[in-house]
Structure formats: structure tokens, C-alpha cells
Enzyme design. Structure first.
Site, PDB file in Angstrom:
ATOM      1  N   GLU A  70       0.130   0.702  10.066  1.00  5.22           N
ATOM      2  CA  GLU A  70      -1.320   0.566   9.831  1.00  5.22           C
ATOM      3  C   GLU A  70      -2.075   1.808  10.333  1.00  5.22           C
ATOM      4  OE1 GLU A  70      -2.988  -3.317  10.079  1.00  5.22           O
ATOM      5  OE2 GLU A  70      -1.002  -4.242  10.057  1.00  5.22           O
ATOM      6  N   GLU A  89      -1.824   9.710  14.958  1.00  5.99           N
ATOM      7  CA  GLU A  89      -2.505  10.924  14.485  1.00  5.99           C
ATOM      8  C   GLU A  89      -3.644  10.540  13.533  1.00  5.99           C
ATOM      9  OE1 GLU A  89       0.764  10.394  14.611  1.00  5.99           O
ATOM     10  OE2 GLU A  89       1.372  11.875  16.097  1.00  5.99           O
ATOM     11  N   GLY A 131      16.235  -0.386  35.579  1.00  8.96           N
ATOM     12  CA  GLY A 131      17.378   0.519  35.714  1.00  8.96           C
ATOM     13  C   GLY A 131      18.457   0.201  34.692  1.00  8.96           C
ATOM     14  N   GLY A 132      19.697   0.142  35.146  1.00  4.61           N
ATOM     15  CA  GLY A 132      20.819  -0.127  34.243  1.00  4.61           C
ATOM     16  C   GLY A 132      20.632  -1.429  33.482  1.00  4.61           C
ATOM     17  N   LEU A 141       0.837  -1.203   0.000  1.00  2.62           N
ATOM     18  CA  LEU A 141       0.000   0.000   0.000  1.00  2.62           C
ATOM     19  C   LEU A 141       0.874   1.256   0.000  1.00  2.62           C
ATOM     20  CD1 LEU A 141      -2.782   1.451   0.428  1.00  2.62           C
ATOM     21  CD2 LEU A 141      -2.423   1.144   2.876  1.00  2.62           C
ATOM     22  N   SER A 162       0.478   8.261   5.250  1.00  3.84           N
ATOM     23  CA  SER A 162      -0.833   8.544   5.868  1.00  3.84           C
ATOM     24  C   SER A 162      -1.844   8.872   4.777  1.00  3.84           C
ATOM     25  CB  SER A 162      -0.720   9.725   6.834  1.00  3.84           C
ATOM     26  OG  SER A 162       0.032   9.339   7.960  1.00  3.84           O
TER      27      SER A 162
HETATM   28  N1  COS Z   1     -14.011   1.602   5.261  1.00  2.00           N
HETATM   29  C1  COS Z   1     -14.583   1.734   4.045  1.00  2.00           C
HETATM   30  N2  COS Z   1     -14.774   2.929   3.444  1.00  2.00           N
HETATM   31  C2  COS Z   1     -14.358   4.020   4.108  1.00  2.00           C
HETATM   32  C3  COS Z   1     -13.756   3.953   5.385  1.00  2.00           C
HETATM   33  C4  COS Z   1     -13.596   2.682   5.957  1.00  2.00           C
HETATM   34  N3  COS Z   1     -13.020   2.539   7.153  1.00  2.00           N
HETATM   35  N4  COS Z   1     -13.455   5.210   5.795  1.00  2.00           N
HETATM   36  C5  COS Z   1     -13.829   6.038   4.807  1.00  2.00           C
HETATM   37  N5  COS Z   1     -14.388   5.312   3.796  1.00  2.00           N
HETATM   38  C6  COS Z   1     -14.914   5.840   2.540  1.00  2.00           C
HETATM   39  C7  COS Z   1     -15.655   7.165   2.744  1.00  2.00           C
HETATM   40  O1  COS Z   1     -17.009   6.941   3.068  1.00  2.00           O
HETATM   41  C8  COS Z   1     -15.503   7.823   1.398  1.00  2.00           C
HETATM   42  O2  COS Z   1     -16.445   7.248   0.508  1.00  2.00           O
HETATM   43  P1  COS Z   1     -17.177   8.164  -0.617  1.00  2.00           P
HETATM   44  O3  COS Z   1     -16.054   8.696  -1.488  1.00  2.00           O
HETATM   45  O4  COS Z   1     -18.064   7.186  -1.339  1.00  2.00           O
HETATM   46  O5  COS Z   1     -17.889   9.244   0.110  1.00  2.00           O
HETATM   47  C9  COS Z   1     -14.121   7.365   0.916  1.00  2.00           C
HETATM   48  O6  COS Z   1     -13.813   6.160   1.681  1.00  2.00           O
HETATM   49  C10 COS Z   1     -13.043   8.374   1.158  1.00  2.00           C
HETATM   50  O7  COS Z   1     -13.002   8.674   2.530  1.00  2.00           O
HETATM   51  P2  COS Z   1     -12.373  10.001   3.091  1.00  2.00           P
HETATM   52  O8  COS Z   1     -12.895  11.172   2.317  1.00  2.00           O
HETATM   53  O9  COS Z   1     -12.565  10.011   4.563  1.00  2.00           O
HETATM   54  O10 COS Z   1     -10.815   9.840   2.713  1.00  2.00           O
HETATM   55  P3  COS Z   1      -9.608  10.790   3.088  1.00  2.00           P
HETATM   56  O11 COS Z   1      -8.660  10.680   1.979  1.00  2.00           O
HETATM   57  O12 COS Z   1     -10.072  12.128   3.524  1.00  2.00           O
HETATM   58  O13 COS Z   1      -9.002  10.171   4.436  1.00  2.00           O
HETATM   59  C11 COS Z   1      -7.779   8.577   5.741  1.00  2.00           C
HETATM   60  C12 COS Z   1      -8.765   8.849   4.619  1.00  2.00           C
HETATM   61  C13 COS Z   1      -6.794   9.682   6.043  1.00  2.00           C
HETATM   62  C14 COS Z   1      -8.544   8.237   6.994  1.00  2.00           C
HETATM   63  C15 COS Z   1      -7.062   7.366   5.152  1.00  2.00           C
HETATM   64  O14 COS Z   1      -6.294   7.783   4.035  1.00  2.00           O
HETATM   65  C16 COS Z   1      -6.204   6.615   6.115  1.00  2.00           C
HETATM   66  O15 COS Z   1      -6.704   5.829   6.924  1.00  2.00           O
HETATM   67  N6  COS Z   1      -4.897   6.814   5.974  1.00  2.00           N
HETATM   68  C17 COS Z   1      -3.963   6.070   6.734  1.00  2.00           C
HETATM   69  C18 COS Z   1      -3.407   5.030   5.869  1.00  2.00           C
HETATM   70  C19 COS Z   1      -2.565   4.118   6.644  1.00  2.00           C
HETATM   71  O16 COS Z   1      -3.002   3.595   7.662  1.00  2.00           O
HETATM   72  N7  COS Z   1      -1.343   3.912   6.146  1.00  2.00           N
HETATM   73  C20 COS Z   1      -0.435   3.010   6.762  1.00  2.00           C
HETATM   74  C21 COS Z   1      -0.389   1.770   5.972  1.00  2.00           C
HETATM   75  S1  COS Z   1       0.487   0.544   6.815  1.00  2.00           S
HETATM   76  S2  COS Z   1       0.039  -0.999   5.717  1.00  2.00           S
END
Ligand code: COS
Length: 382
Positions: free
Chosen positions: A361, A365, A337-338, A123, A130
Site C-alpha cells: 500500500e 519512499e 538471542g538464539g 491495482l 509505485s
Molecule cells: N486522493 C485523491 N486524489 C489525489 C490524491 C489523493 N490522495 N493524491 C493526488 N491526487 C490527485 C491529484 O490532485 C491529481 O489530480 P489532478 O490531475 O486533477 O491535478 C492527480 O491525483 C494526480 O496526482 P499526482 O500528479 O500527484 O500523481 P503522480 O502520478 O505524480 O503520483 C503517487 C502519485 C506516486 C503519489 C501515486 O502513484 C502513489 O501513491 N503511488 C503508490 C501506489 C501504491 O501505493 N502502490 C502499492 C499498491 S498496494 S495495493
């Protein structure tokens, strides 16, 4: 925490098995940064590479709470092995199980659940962390094949996996409907492994860059429909966060046990340091925080098993447990401690290992962002 009898029996069996089979290698894996192939073989034989996969696809057919137990118990003895298993089960198997069609499930799940193949989830990209929706990897459809170009970084199991679930843009526009998910096989032409990372902790776990150069993926390896990848990866991460929360609880539990053992035997001022209130209060706070974190992990797993919405609870559990993990392992070093600072004792390893749980994941934040957005949607806040 009081577990129901069947879960308690399962937990006891897993605990004694991991103590005998996985714990002995943990220190060495951390020291030499070696991927635990032998552990993976044993985990496969024990069925732990397909915990929630239905038996018809070769898995154990257990619940998310069983999975949380497996992850906690593995983390309690070896963080590196734990992360390997968490990523394989939650991030590689998870999306195939949830979004795959019958043909895909029959083709990929038995090999993954049996451990004949290791899974990974691609991903993250150098500019999409993020903001995972900012992915640049592109898949263009040419007849019966998608041609995939791009790369993914920080991929857990990246250099050792056989089966990858990855996200790629199928449209140029940057919106949530332009990302799709694909199953990619390691032996696909144009697929290669790039840099393997050296890390602060979880050194036995494999973290690598994977590269796609005109990788041809058959159309039938698209998960669900084009444009569904964004929601699929968010849902995959929702489940994965239960596992990361459980991992933090396991590492914290290990730190508590080491601290208690040490405090009872370490003498200063002619008595065990456990006699001092300063130490007693630390241990009491550590145990209390762990108990709360474990309950939150099990609550989110329970909601998932009931088919209820668990997005907020999984993020809360991951956020809380990972912060508890950091605080508890930090206090464990202070109690020792140490000795806590020396690698002869395992608590410095727990401290290094648990840090990932506040980042992977979804950072803390991002969890707060997800929780807040869920609060806005709710009428009833409990
Ligand atoms: N499950 C399914 N759909 C979801 C959802 C969820 N948990 N959360 C949001 N959605 C849907 C929303 O409903 C929206 O749908 P519509 O476009 O049909 O309205 C769509 O997904 C987009 O959602 P949103 O507008 O909230 O997206 P953003 O880009 O604003 O934000 C965040 C999404 C930041 C929360 C997301 O990108 C995220 O979780 N990022 C972190 C990623 C991560 O964890 N990376 C580390 C990877 S380690 S493998």
C-alpha cells in the site's frame, strides 16, 4: 494509550476473542502457508469482515478507530489473518463504499460484509507498482459491456476472492484521467487466477496474479465515472494505510510482549536478563515507539472519521509505524538471542511478517513523497 470507555471495551472484547479464536492457528498457518478459511468463517460470524460498513448494508457500522483496533489486535496474534481482513475491508469494501452508487452498494456490500464473499483489490501490475498509474490493463467499451484485458500481480486474496475491485485504463494516453475502476466478479468468463506467490512472511495470506482475457464486465460495474479511477485508488490507499499502520503496531506490540516475558524469565549471569540496563533500555525504547505509532494511527483514523483531510497523517502513521515495527521486531530477536532466531519462538515470524508493512500500500519512499507533497500544499504545518 488511553482509549475512550466504549473503544476500550471494544478493544478488550476483540482481544479476548482473537486470543481464543485466531491465535491458536497462527504458527501453523505460517509453517504450512495455508489460507485461513476457518478464521475467515469465524471473523465473518463476528462481523469483522464489514467493520465500517453501515448496518443497512449488513456491516457493524463502526468507525475507523474501531477498525484500527480490530487490525491491531489481529496483527498481535496472526499477521496472515490480519492482512486478509485489512485488504478485504479497506481495499475491496472501501472503494465500493466510498465511490459505489446505491445499486452497487446494495448488490455487493451485504455479501462482502457478511463474509459470504471475499474481496480483493487489483491495482499492481508487473510494470505498475509505485507508479500505479502506469497500469496497462485495458477496458474497452462495447455497447453495454467493457472488455477487460490484462493482469494484476501481488493481489492480496487474489486466488480466494469472489469480488474484485480493479483498475484499468479506458484511454490510451498515460495521464491520471485515463484510468477507471471496475467491480469484477470471479465467475466472469475470461477471468482466471495465475501464479500464487511464496513469500518471506504473512505466508497464510493469499497473494496471487489475476488474469483478464476478454472479460466482459457490465457497464453498471464501473465505479463512479470513467477516468476517476486514479483518484479513487489514491483515496482507497489513503484509508488502507491507516490499516497497514495498525497492523505494524499490532505486530510490534506482540514482539514487545514476547520480549518482556522472555527477559523476566531468561537467566544469564545468575539473574533474569531484565535486570540488565542494556535490555531495559531496549524494552523502554520499543514501548515508547509503539505508543507513538499507535497514537499516530488513531489520529489519522480520527481525522478520517471527522471527515477531515487525513492524507498526510495516514502516510505519516503508516511510514512511522512500519519502521517502528521493523525496529521493534528486530530488537525482540536480539533480546531473545538464539531463541529469537528459532522458529519455536514467534518473534522471527513477527519480523518476517512486519516487513510487508514497509512495502505494501505504498513503500516508505512513496509515503515520504506523499507527505512532502502535502507539506507543500499546507499553509499551517501542524
Ligand atoms: N486522493 C485523491 N486524489 C489525489 C490524491 C489523493 N490522495 N493524491 C493526488 N491526487 C490527485 C491529484 O490532485 C491529481 O489530480 P489532478 O490531475 O486533477 O491535478 C492527480 O491525483 C494526480 O496526482 P499526482 O500528479 O500527484 O500523481 P503522480 O502520478 O505524480 O503520483 C503517487 C502519485 C506516486 C503519489 C501515486 O502513484 C502513489 O501513491 N503511488 C503508490 C501506489 C501504491 O501505493 N502502490 C502499492 C499498491 S498496494 S495495493
Amino acid at each position: 494509550m488511553i482509549l475512550e470507555p466504549e473503544l476500550k471495551k471494544f478493544q478488550e472484547e476483540i482481544r479476548s476473542w482473537v486470543e481464543a479464536e485466531i491465535a491458536p492457528q497462527a504458527k501453523e498457518l505460517d509453517e504450512i502457508g495455508k489460507f485461513p478459511f476457518d478464521n475467515v468463517k469465524k471473523l465473518a460470524q463476528r462481523g469483522l469482515l464489514g467493520v465500517v460498513v453501515p448496518q443497512e448494508y449488513g456491516g457493524l457500522g463502526k468507525t475507523s478507530r474501531h477498525f484500527a483496533i480490530v487490525i491491531e489486535e489481529l496483527a498481535r496474534v496472526c499477521g496472515s489473518t490480519c492482512l486478509t481482513v485489512a485488504a478485504h475491508n479497506s481495499l475491496a469494501i472501501g472503494p465500493i463504499l466510498k465511490f459505489g452508487n446505491e445499486t452497487q452498494k446494495k448488490k455487493y456490500l451485504p455479501d462482502l460484509a457478511s463474509g459470504r464473499k471475499i474481496g480483493a483489490f487489483g491495482l499492481t501490475e508487473s510494470e505498475a507498482g509505485s507508479d500505479a498509474g502506469g497500469t496497462k490493463t485495458f477496458a474497452s467499451l462495447n455497447g453495454n459491456y467493457y472488455s477487460i484485458n490484462g493482469s494484476k500481480c501481488f493481489t492480496t486474496n487474489g486466488s480466494v476472492a469472489d469480488t474484485y475491485v480493479i483498475t484499468a485504463r479506458t484511454k490510451k494516453e498515460k495521464d491520471s484521467k485515463s484510468i477507471s475502476s471496475f467491480i469484477v466478479e470471479r465467475d466472469s468468463k475470461g477471468f482466471s487466477v495465475g501464479k500464487t506467490e511464496k513469500k518471506m512472511g504473512l505466508k497464510g495470506s493469499d497473494t496471487a496474479t489475476i488474469i483478464f482475457e476478454e472479460v466482459k464486465v457490465p457497464k453498471e460495474n464501473l465505479l463512479g465515472q470513467e477516468g476517476e479511477g486514479f483518484k479513487q485508488f489514491l483515496a482507497t490507499l489513503d484509508s488502507g494505510r491507516i490499516g497497514i499502520g495498525a497492523m505494524a503496531v499490532g505486530l510490534a506490540q506482540a514482539a514487545l510482549e514476547e520480549s518482556l516475558k522472555f527477559a523476566k524469565t531468561r537467566e544469564q549471569f545468575d539473574q533474569p536478563i531484565a535486570n540488565f540496563q542494556a535490555i531495559q533500555w531496549k524494552l523502554a525504547d520499543m514501548a515508547t515507539q509503539i505508543e507513538a505509532a499507535r497514537l499516530m494511527v488513531h489520529r489519522s483514523a480520527y481525522l478520517k472519521d471527522q471527515g477531515k483531510d487525513f492524507i498526510k497523517q495516514a502516510s505519516m502513521a503508516k511510514l512511522f509505524a512500519s519502521e517502528v515495527g521493523r525496529m521493534v521486531t528486530y530488537q525482540a530477536i536480539q533480546i531473545l538471542g538464539g531463541y529469537g532466531f528459532m522458529s519455536e519462538y514467534p518473534v522471527e515470524r513477527f519480523y518476517r511478517d512486519v516487513k510487508l508493512t514497509e512495502i505494501g500500500e505504498g513503500t516508505s519512499e512513496i509515503q515520504r513523497l506523499v507527505i512532502f507533497r502535502q507539506l507543500l500544499k499546507e499553509k499551517n504545518l501542524i
